[in-house]
Design a protein around this motif. Structure first.
Motif, PDB file in Angstrom:
ATOM      1  N   GLN A  53     -87.571  60.704  53.697  1.00 58.32           N
ATOM      2  CA  GLN A  53     -86.416  62.231  52.570  1.00 58.32           C
ATOM      3  C   GLN A  53     -85.397  61.521  52.299  1.00 58.32           C
ATOM      4  OE1 GLN A  53     -85.262  64.940  56.779  1.00 58.32           O
ATOM      5  NE2 GLN A  53     -87.066  65.412  56.515  1.00 58.32           N
ATOM      6  N   LEU A  54     -85.308  62.819  51.143  1.00 58.68           N
ATOM      7  CA  LEU A  54     -84.276  61.315  50.629  1.00 58.68           C
ATOM      8  C   LEU A  54     -82.763  63.091  51.455  1.00 58.68           C
ATOM      9  CD1 LEU A  54     -82.392  60.781  48.310  1.00 58.68           C
ATOM     10  CD2 LEU A  54     -84.068  62.478  46.381  1.00 58.68           C
ATOM     11  N   TRP A  55     -81.504  62.638  51.421  1.00 56.93           N
ATOM     12  CA  TRP A  55     -79.904  63.547  51.405  1.00 56.93           C
ATOM     13  C   TRP A  55     -79.129  63.122  50.205  1.00 56.93           C
ATOM     14  CZ3 TRP A  55     -79.730  67.045  55.365  1.00 56.93           C
ATOM     15  CH2 TRP A  55     -81.143  66.636  55.817  1.00 56.93           C
ATOM     16  N   GLY A  56     -78.147  64.134  49.901  1.00 58.71           N
ATOM     17  CA  GLY A  56     -77.320  63.712  48.917  1.00 58.71           C
ATOM     18  C   GLY A  56     -76.721  64.989  49.264  1.00 58.71           C
ATOM     19  N   PRO A  57     -75.314  65.527  47.926  1.00 57.32           N
ATOM     20  CA  PRO A  57     -74.853  66.334  48.055  1.00 57.32           C
ATOM     21  C   PRO A  57     -75.060  67.786  47.442  1.00 57.32           C
ATOM     22  CG  PRO A  57     -74.083  64.416  47.147  1.00 57.32           C
ATOM     23  CD  PRO A  57     -74.777  64.323  47.294  1.00 57.32           C
ATOM     24  N   LYS A  63     -81.787  50.301  41.129  1.00 57.64           N
ATOM     25  CA  LYS A  63     -80.958  52.104  42.255  1.00 57.64           C
ATOM     26  C   LYS A  63     -82.622  52.218  42.442  1.00 57.64           C
ATOM     27  CE  LYS A  63     -78.102  52.399  44.356  1.00 57.64           C
ATOM     28  NZ  LYS A  63     -77.382  51.407  45.305  1.00 57.64           N
ATOM     29  N   VAL A  64     -83.484  52.329  41.159  1.00 60.07           N
ATOM     30  CA  VAL A  64     -84.679  52.901  41.239  1.00 60.07           C
ATOM     31  C   VAL A  64     -85.663  52.108  42.209  1.00 60.07           C
ATOM     32  CG1 VAL A  64     -86.748  54.023  40.140  1.00 60.07           C
ATOM     33  CG2 VAL A  64     -84.417  54.397  39.077  1.00 60.07           C
ATOM     34  N   ALA A  65     -85.218  51.342  41.683  1.00 60.88           N
ATOM     35  CA  ALA A  65     -86.095  50.091  43.021  1.00 60.88           C
ATOM     36  C   ALA A  65     -85.260  50.289  44.228  1.00 60.88           C
ATOM     37  CB  ALA A  65     -85.665  48.187  42.403  1.00 60.88           C
ATOM     38  N   GLN A  66     -84.532  50.313  44.417  1.00 56.91           N
ATOM     39  CA  GLN A  66     -83.985  50.126  46.238  1.00 56.91           C
ATOM     40  C   GLN A  66     -84.421  51.811  46.919  1.00 56.91           C
ATOM     41  OE1 GLN A  66     -79.607  50.122  45.868  1.00 56.91           O
ATOM     42  NE2 GLN A  66     -80.182  49.428  47.407  1.00 56.91           N
ATOM     43  N   MET A  67     -84.220  52.879  46.043  1.00 54.80           N
ATOM     44  CA  MET A  67     -84.899  53.871  46.326  1.00 54.80           C
ATOM     45  C   MET A  67     -86.595  54.388  47.083  1.00 54.80           C
ATOM     46  SD  MET A  67     -82.398  56.657  44.828  1.00 54.80           S
ATOM     47  CE  MET A  67     -82.672  58.643  45.254  1.00 54.80           C
ATOM     48  N   CYS A  68     -87.545  53.710  45.556  1.00 50.55           N
ATOM     49  CA  CYS A  68     -88.497  53.671  46.016  1.00 50.55           C
ATOM     50  C   CYS A  68     -88.704  52.762  46.791  1.00 50.55           C
ATOM     51  CB  CYS A  68     -89.026  52.820  44.569  1.00 50.55           C
ATOM     52  SG  CYS A  68     -89.419  53.607  43.041  1.00 50.55           S
ATOM     53  N   PHE A  69     -88.659  51.643  46.761  1.00 52.77           N
ATOM     54  CA  PHE A  69     -88.804  50.886  47.680  1.00 52.77           C
ATOM     55  C   PHE A  69     -88.228  51.360  49.484  1.00 52.77           C
ATOM     56  CE2 PHE A  69     -86.292  48.657  51.450  1.00 52.77           C
ATOM     57  CZ  PHE A  69     -87.530  48.284  52.192  1.00 52.77           C
ATOM     58  N   GLY A  70     -87.360  52.296  49.415  1.00 53.66           N
ATOM     59  CA  GLY A  70     -87.266  52.901  50.947  1.00 53.66           C
ATOM     60  C   GLY A  70     -88.169  53.930  51.228  1.00 53.66           C
ATOM     61  N   SER A 126     -95.541  53.176  63.710  1.00 50.64           N
ATOM     62  CA  SER A 126     -93.890  52.104  64.016  1.00 50.64           C
ATOM     63  C   SER A 126     -92.096  54.247  64.389  1.00 50.64           C
ATOM     64  CB  SER A 126     -93.047  51.155  62.813  1.00 50.64           C
ATOM     65  OG  SER A 126     -91.785  51.354  63.533  1.00 50.64           O
ATOM     66  N   THR A 127     -91.987  53.288  64.849  1.00 51.69           N
ATOM     67  CA  THR A 127     -90.829  54.027  65.952  1.00 51.69           C
ATOM     68  C   THR A 127     -89.268  54.431  64.203  1.00 51.69           C
ATOM     69  OG1 THR A 127     -89.720  52.686  67.158  1.00 51.69           O
ATOM     70  CG2 THR A 127     -91.353  53.971  68.348  1.00 51.69           C
ATOM     71  N   VAL A 128     -89.592  52.874  64.014  1.00 56.29           N
ATOM     72  CA  VAL A 128     -88.588  52.676  62.826  1.00 56.29           C
ATOM     73  C   VAL A 128     -88.587  53.898  61.508  1.00 56.29           C
ATOM     74  CG1 VAL A 128     -87.330  51.390  61.614  1.00 56.29           C
ATOM     75  CG2 VAL A 128     -87.863  51.050  63.790  1.00 56.29           C
ATOM     76  N   LEU A 129     -87.194  54.660  61.221  1.00 55.99           N
ATOM     77  CA  LEU A 129     -87.644  55.424  60.223  1.00 55.99           C
ATOM     78  C   LEU A 129     -86.591  54.905  59.314  1.00 55.99           C
ATOM     79  CD1 LEU A 129     -86.996  59.264  61.833  1.00 55.99           C
ATOM     80  CD2 LEU A 129     -88.951  57.980  61.277  1.00 55.99           C
ATOM     81  N   SER A 130     -87.608  55.262  57.672  1.00 52.85           N
ATOM     82  CA  SER A 130     -86.855  54.316  56.765  1.00 52.85           C
ATOM     83  C   SER A 130     -86.484  56.042  56.009  1.00 52.85           C
ATOM     84  CB  SER A 130     -87.827  53.886  55.366  1.00 52.85           C
ATOM     85  OG  SER A 130     -86.891  53.296  54.546  1.00 52.85           O
ATOM     86  N   VAL A 131     -84.823  56.414  55.331  1.00 55.86           N
ATOM     87  CA  VAL A 131     -84.326  57.461  54.577  1.00 55.86           C
ATOM     88  C   VAL A 131     -83.597  56.889  53.373  1.00 55.86           C
ATOM     89  CG1 VAL A 131     -83.293  59.336  54.748  1.00 55.86           C
ATOM     90  CG2 VAL A 131     -84.406  58.712  57.469  1.00 55.86           C
ATOM     91  N   VAL A 132     -83.363  58.076  52.584  1.00 58.48           N
ATOM     92  CA  VAL A 132     -83.023  57.438  51.250  1.00 58.48           C
ATOM     93  C   VAL A 132     -81.921  58.484  51.314  1.00 58.48           C
ATOM     94  CG1 VAL A 132     -83.229  56.880  49.388  1.00 58.48           C
ATOM     95  CG2 VAL A 132     -84.992  56.122  50.200  1.00 58.48           C
ATOM     96  N   ARG A 149     -80.767  68.350  52.616  1.00 65.01           N
ATOM     97  CA  ARG A 149     -81.904  67.870  52.308  1.00 65.01           C
ATOM     98  C   ARG A 149     -83.031  67.370  50.785  1.00 65.01           C
ATOM     99  NH1 ARG A 149     -88.088  68.562  54.404  1.00 65.01           N
ATOM    100  NH2 ARG A 149     -89.012  66.339  53.104  1.00 65.01           N
ATOM    101  N   GLU A 150     -82.814  66.872  49.778  1.00 60.60           N
ATOM    102  CA  GLU A 150     -83.605  67.256  48.497  1.00 60.60           C
ATOM    103  C   GLU A 150     -84.536  66.645  48.327  1.00 60.60           C
ATOM    104  OE1 GLU A 150     -80.953  64.851  46.288  1.00 60.60           O
ATOM    105  OE2 GLU A 150     -79.324  65.584  46.451  1.00 60.60           O
ATOM    106  N   PRO A 151     -85.577  67.313  47.562  1.00 60.23           N
ATOM    107  CA  PRO A 151     -86.506  67.114  46.967  1.00 60.23           C
ATOM    108  C   PRO A 151     -86.991  65.378  46.664  1.00 60.23           C
ATOM    109  CG  PRO A 151     -86.202  69.035  45.964  1.00 60.23           C
ATOM    110  CD  PRO A 151     -84.893  68.359  46.842  1.00 60.23           C
TER     111      PRO A 151
END
Length: 316
Positions: free
Chosen positions: A268-272, A185-192, A204-210, A283-285
């Motif tokens: 950006q990173l979004w969570g509860p 999951k760390v690898a996934q998030m780093c990739f994002g 690019s017009t494409v956004l990558s968000v985690v 949004r989270e740091p």
């Protein structure tokens, strides 16, 4: 966008219309993926459930249709553990563009022994990270053809306490299932996060968000038969935990916001809201160990070599 719509607070129960848009949710047949698909279907969008199990996908689509009048849902056979099958899967989408993809599918093992995909990769790293990494290459043209494509990678709260071992990405030297899952999951998030840096660099017009679901338990999740049934006793016993964590329906809220909210930006990173564990999305740091460019660059290069992908993942 008018200032009035910018100032309106986000309401998880009154989502904006997304009619005419198409979203792909990997692992959309169960868990966070199912509730993400159900909530997105309620916006009027076409929602494609990526799943390797046709029977489970059929059950999920039946459940969504029973709860969302006029839902537009379809199944895409998708096996992220089989990298050679991904191009064919994307071809089967038969779309001229894709508005967003949610990288949600994942494998979580609790006990040894260490298992591998048919390609010889450790199963959790190979499915959760490498599968999505490779899928990006084939989805890139469809996402780029959308007016504002998005890639939303679903991370995990557990990833905060794990660190990548760049010399043992496949856990051949140190295999502990929970740690290996957390590192995938760390690898996934780093990739994002790294993907968004690269997308911004080429304009690019494409956004990558985690996004991540916080603490999301089956026992606090409302029943969705035949996908899953939560027994009353099970839910009752879990109520004290509900002070700290939540069900998977609420766990999907940050993911859905990352897909739909026009104010969300790439990287950006979004969570509860409450301690990153429960509540409405905010949004989270970004944790520093997920944002280090040097680590991300090494992970990207190693992932590309393992998955046999184009260095740019199809984006130009």
């Amino acid at each position: 966008m008018p200032s009035s719509s910018r100032s309106r607070p986000w309401d998880v129960h009154r989502l904006p219309s997304a009619g005419g848009r198409t979203f792909l949710v990997t692992g959309g047949n169960a868990g966070i993926g199912y509730f993400t698909a159900e909530q997105l279907a309620a916006t009027g969008a076409v929602v494609v459930l990526g799943s390797r199990d046709a029977a489970k996908a059929d059950a999920a689509m039946a459940s969504i249709r029973s709860r969302v009048s006029g839902a537009h849902v379809r199944h895409l056979p998708l096996d992220l553990a089989d990298l050679s099958s991904l191009k064919t899967a994307v071809d089967r989408l038969d779309l001229d563009h894709l508005d967003a993809v949610v990288y949600n599918a994942g494998v979580a093992l609790d006990d040894p022994p260490r298992r591998e995909t048919g390609d010889g990769h450790e199963l959790m790293f190979g499915t959760n990270h490498l599968g999505h990494f490779a899928l990006t290459q084939w989805l890139a043209p469809l996402l780029s053809a959308a007016s504002a494509g998005r890639i939303v990678t679903v991370g995990s709260f557990a990833a905060r306490s794990e660190r990548l071992d760049l010399d043992d990405l496949q856990s051949t030297q140190d295999y502990r299932p929970k740690r290996t899952y957390g590192r995938s999951k760390v690898a996934q998030m780093c990739f994002g996060f790294e993907l968004d840096r690269r997308l911004r660099a080429i304009g690019s017009t494409v956004l990558s968000v985690v996004a991540h679901p916080g603490g999301a338990l089956d026992s606090l999740t409302p029943s969705r038969p035949p996908v899953r049934t939560t027994a009353p006793g099970e839910r009752l016993r879990a109520l004290p935990a509900g002070l700290l964590v939540q069900g998977k329906d609420a766990g999907a809220w940050p993911v859905v916001r990352a897909v739909l909210d026009p104010e969300v930006q790439g990287g950006q990173l979004w969570g509860p809201r409450a301690f990153g564990l429960r509540g409405r999305p905010r949004r989270e740091p970004v944790p520093s160990h997920m944002a280090a460019p040097a680590v991300a660059a090494r992970l990207w290069a190693a992932s590309g070599e393992l998955a046999g992908t184009d260095p740019h993942l199809g984006f130009r």
